[in-house]
Design an enzyme around this catalytic site. Structure first.
Site, PDB file in Angstrom:
ATOM      1  NE  ARG A  54      -4.169  -1.743   0.250  1.00 29.30           N
ATOM      2  CZ  ARG A  54      -4.225  -3.194  -0.124  1.00 29.30           C
ATOM      3  NH1 ARG A  54      -2.899  -3.549  -0.599  1.00 29.30           N
ATOM      4  NH2 ARG A  54      -5.175  -3.915   0.065  1.00 29.30           N
TER       5      ARG A  54
ATOM      6  CB  SER B 278      -8.672  -1.579   4.384  1.00 22.57           C
ATOM      7  OG  SER B 278      -8.936  -2.994   3.848  1.00 22.57           O
TER       8      SER B 278
ATOM      9  CD  GLU C  11      -5.659   0.850   2.563  1.00 21.14           C
ATOM     10  OE1 GLU C  11      -6.764   1.250   2.011  1.00 21.14           O
ATOM     11  OE2 GLU C  11      -5.240  -0.200   2.645  1.00 21.14           O
TER      12      GLU C  11
HETATM   13  N1  EPU Z   1     -10.623 -10.848  10.177  1.00 19.12           N
HETATM   14  C1  EPU Z   1     -11.354 -10.895  11.497  1.00 19.12           C
HETATM   15  N2  EPU Z   1     -12.065 -10.025  11.782  1.00 19.12           N
HETATM   16  C2  EPU Z   1     -12.593  -9.092  10.830  1.00 19.12           C
HETATM   17  C3  EPU Z   1     -12.033  -8.878   9.528  1.00 19.12           C
HETATM   18  C4  EPU Z   1     -11.163  -9.741   9.278  1.00 19.12           C
HETATM   19  O1  EPU Z   1     -11.268 -11.847  12.032  1.00 19.12           O
HETATM   20  O2  EPU Z   1     -13.469  -8.302  11.103  1.00 19.12           O
HETATM   21  C5  EPU Z   1      -9.654 -11.758  10.073  1.00 19.12           C
HETATM   22  C6  EPU Z   1      -9.891 -12.746   8.696  1.00 19.12           C
HETATM   23  O3  EPU Z   1     -10.821 -13.910   9.147  1.00 19.12           O
HETATM   24  C7  EPU Z   1      -8.806 -13.096   8.280  1.00 19.12           C
HETATM   25  C8  EPU Z   1      -7.909 -11.950   8.247  1.00 19.12           C
HETATM   26  O4  EPU Z   1      -8.539 -11.093   9.226  1.00 19.12           O
HETATM   27  O5  EPU Z   1      -8.201 -14.397   8.890  1.00 19.12           O
HETATM   28  C9  EPU Z   1      -7.726 -11.072   7.127  1.00 19.12           C
HETATM   29  O6  EPU Z   1      -9.023 -10.668   6.741  1.00 19.12           O
HETATM   30  P1  EPU Z   1      -9.580 -10.366   5.142  1.00 19.12           P
HETATM   31  O7  EPU Z   1      -9.116 -11.433   4.350  1.00 19.12           O
HETATM   32  O8  EPU Z   1     -10.795  -9.832   4.959  1.00 19.12           O
HETATM   33  O9  EPU Z   1      -8.559  -9.242   4.516  1.00 19.12           O
HETATM   34  P2  EPU Z   1      -7.895  -8.078   5.173  1.00 19.12           P
HETATM   35  O10 EPU Z   1      -6.462  -8.208   5.669  1.00 19.12           O
HETATM   36  O11 EPU Z   1      -8.705  -7.590   6.063  1.00 19.12           O
HETATM   37  C10 EPU Z   1      -6.878  -7.107   2.876  1.00 19.12           C
HETATM   38  C11 EPU Z   1      -6.898  -5.639   2.183  1.00 19.12           C
HETATM   39  C12 EPU Z   1      -8.162  -5.368   1.462  1.00 19.12           C
HETATM   40  C13 EPU Z   1      -8.325  -6.629   0.407  1.00 19.12           C
HETATM   41  C14 EPU Z   1      -8.449  -7.966   1.542  1.00 19.12           C
HETATM   42  C15 EPU Z   1      -8.531  -9.259   0.489  1.00 19.12           C
HETATM   43  C16 EPU Z   1      -5.419  -4.286   3.491  1.00 19.12           C
HETATM   44  C17 EPU Z   1      -5.402  -3.160   4.642  1.00 19.12           C
HETATM   45  N3  EPU Z   1      -6.792  -4.727   3.263  1.00 19.12           N
HETATM   46  O12 EPU Z   1      -7.915  -7.108   4.114  1.00 19.12           O
HETATM   47  O13 EPU Z   1      -8.154  -4.257   0.964  1.00 19.12           O
HETATM   48  O14 EPU Z   1      -9.511  -6.579  -0.078  1.00 19.12           O
HETATM   49  O15 EPU Z   1      -7.254  -8.265   2.297  1.00 19.12           O
HETATM   50  O16 EPU Z   1      -7.427  -9.423  -0.135  1.00 19.12           O
HETATM   51  O17 EPU Z   1      -4.380  -4.894   3.221  1.00 19.12           O
HETATM   52  C18 EPU Z   1      -8.460  -2.123   0.899  1.00 19.12           C
HETATM   53  O18 EPU Z   1      -7.326  -1.782   0.778  1.00 19.12           O
HETATM   54  O19 EPU Z   1      -9.208  -0.938   1.059  1.00 19.12           O
HETATM   55  C19 EPU Z   1      -8.907  -3.189   0.946  1.00 19.12           C
HETATM   56  C20 EPU Z   1     -10.256  -3.534   1.249  1.00 19.12           C
END
Ligand code: EPU
Length: 348
Positions: A171, A248, A344
């Site tokens: 990012r 995010s 972010e």
């Molecule tokens: N999780 C939780 N609780 C929550 C949300 C997530 O326990 O409320 C856990 C999930 O179960 C999982 C882990 O956290 O084990 C990661 O969650 P998720 O796969 O939903 O992805 P993220 O890391 O929260 C990132 C990006 C997103 C992107 C997704 C999918 C960042 C800051 N965010 O989110 O990007 O869509 O991966 O690849 O890196 C954005 O940047 O605006 C964005 C939406």
């Protein structure tokens, strides 16, 4: 005179423009001056210190307005998309900074040039994509990036940035590292992508794999991967048109291995992703959920009930409300885990 107008590339500069409908968090704010940019010449005509401070607006999907902007806001609306060449290894496709990102992804897929499907449905514009190196489901745009063109607003010269010059990170890019995303020193006008001809689906991500599985698709094509990703995103992430948000709200924090080991010992459920440099990326959404903020509001802003990493405007929130919630979440995550969360989105 019409002829005179045709000769001058200067765009119309509007005064005191309402920005509340121009960002996906729908926060109140006005720009003292506002210009829609449709051509490189129009942009160059504003490369002058008289037009500072300036701020560049794309789709407004990664922006927190904390009040009025007392300067010139440039709304990048430059359009156009075309294949500019190909070689044995790849297709090269160029798009104007103002093209909608998701429409551009769908267009490349329809043309038969796969490679961007994992980045389907990310809000925002083509010109904003490299600035924060958008990423999702195992792919970052840096991996499909070839070069971009930007106007140096100090000199009016156009400068080409290749992948190395962009200094991409998680990012992150040179535009953020140098603060150009805030002061508008370099304004991106078009981006060229390199889409490899040797394509294989990138469906390692658990949510995507199980969605394809549920659809009975064992060997997906790029359009099927896109459809699966769109379905996963629609289930987990709120549509800004229905519930204003900026995706995010925090980065996933990256900590050293010793810190990750210590946290994992006390919190075995903590999702951890090893980084190439030996450090470990933690899931901010998980930390926020554990800190009790998932689905919880503070006044008119809250953390989304299906994805705790997404801050939503429940209706009528101001920039100050968002800052208050942001700080409360940071404070509680820090108290519980000793981990600092950094936002972010950009704060003009
Ligand atoms: N999780 C939780 N609780 C929550 C949300 C997530 O326990 O409320 C856990 C999930 O179960 C999982 C882990 O956290 O084990 C990661 O969650 P998720 O796969 O939903 O992805 P993220 O890391 O929260 C990132 C990006 C997103 C992107 C997704 C999918 C960042 C800051 N965010 O989110 O990007 O869509 O991966 O690849 O890196 C954005 O940047 O605006 C964005 C939406």
């Amino acid at each position: 005179m019409a002829a005179g107008r045709l000769m001058t590339p200067s765009p119309l500069i509007e005064r005191d423009v309402d920005l509340s409908t121009r960002t996906t968090l729908a926060l109140p704010g006005h720009a003292a001056r506002f210009a829609e940019i449709n051509s490189a010449d129009q942009l160059r005509s504003l490369a002058d210190d008289r037009y500072t401070p300036r701020f560049v607006l794309g789709g407004g999907s990664n922006l927190v307005l904390t009040g009025d902007f007392d300067g010139l806001m440039l709304h990048m609306a430059m359009r156009g998309r075309e294949r500019v060449g190909d070689d044995a290894g790849a297709w090269y496709v160029r798009a104007g900074a103002g093209e909608n990102w998701h429409d551009f992804v769908l267009w490349t897929l329809a043309q038969g040039w796969p490679g961007l499907e994992n980045l389907s449905l990310i809000p925002g514009t083509v010109g904003a994509a490299p600035i924060q190196n958008i990423g999702a489901y195992g792919l970052e745009v840096a991996e499909r990036f070839h070069s971009l063109s930007a106007c140096d607003m100090r000199s009016g010269e156009f400068v080409r940035f290749d992948r190395e010059a962009c200094r991409f990170g998680y990012r992150d890019s040179v535009f953020k590292q140098e603060g150009w995303h805030v002061d508008g020193r370099f304004v991106i006008t078009e981006v060229t992508f390199r889409l490899p001809k040797a394509w294989t689906p990138l469906a390692c991500y658990a949510d995507v794999a199980s969605e394809l599985d549920a659809r009975g698709i064992a060997a997906p094509d790029a359009q099927q991967v896109a459809a699966a990703i769109i379905a996963v995103r629609q289930r987990k992430l709120p549509d800004p048109a229905q519930l204003p948000n900026a995706g995010s709200f925090f980065h996933n924090p990256i900590v050293d291995a010793a810190t990750a080991d210590r946290l994992r010992a006390t919190h075995p459920g903590l999702p951890c992703y090893a980084q190439p440099d030996g450090r470990v990326k933690l899931a901010a959404g998980w930390l926020i959920e554990q800190a009790g903020w998932k689905g919880r509001n503070l006044g008119t802003a809250g953390m989304y009930e299906k994805q705790a990493l997404v801050l939503v405007n429940r209706g009528g929130a101001t920039g100050a409300d968002v800052l208050e919630l942001m700080q409360a979440v940071q404070r509680d995550v820090h108290a519980g885990f000793g981990v600092a969360l950094t936002p972010e989105p950009i704060f003009p």
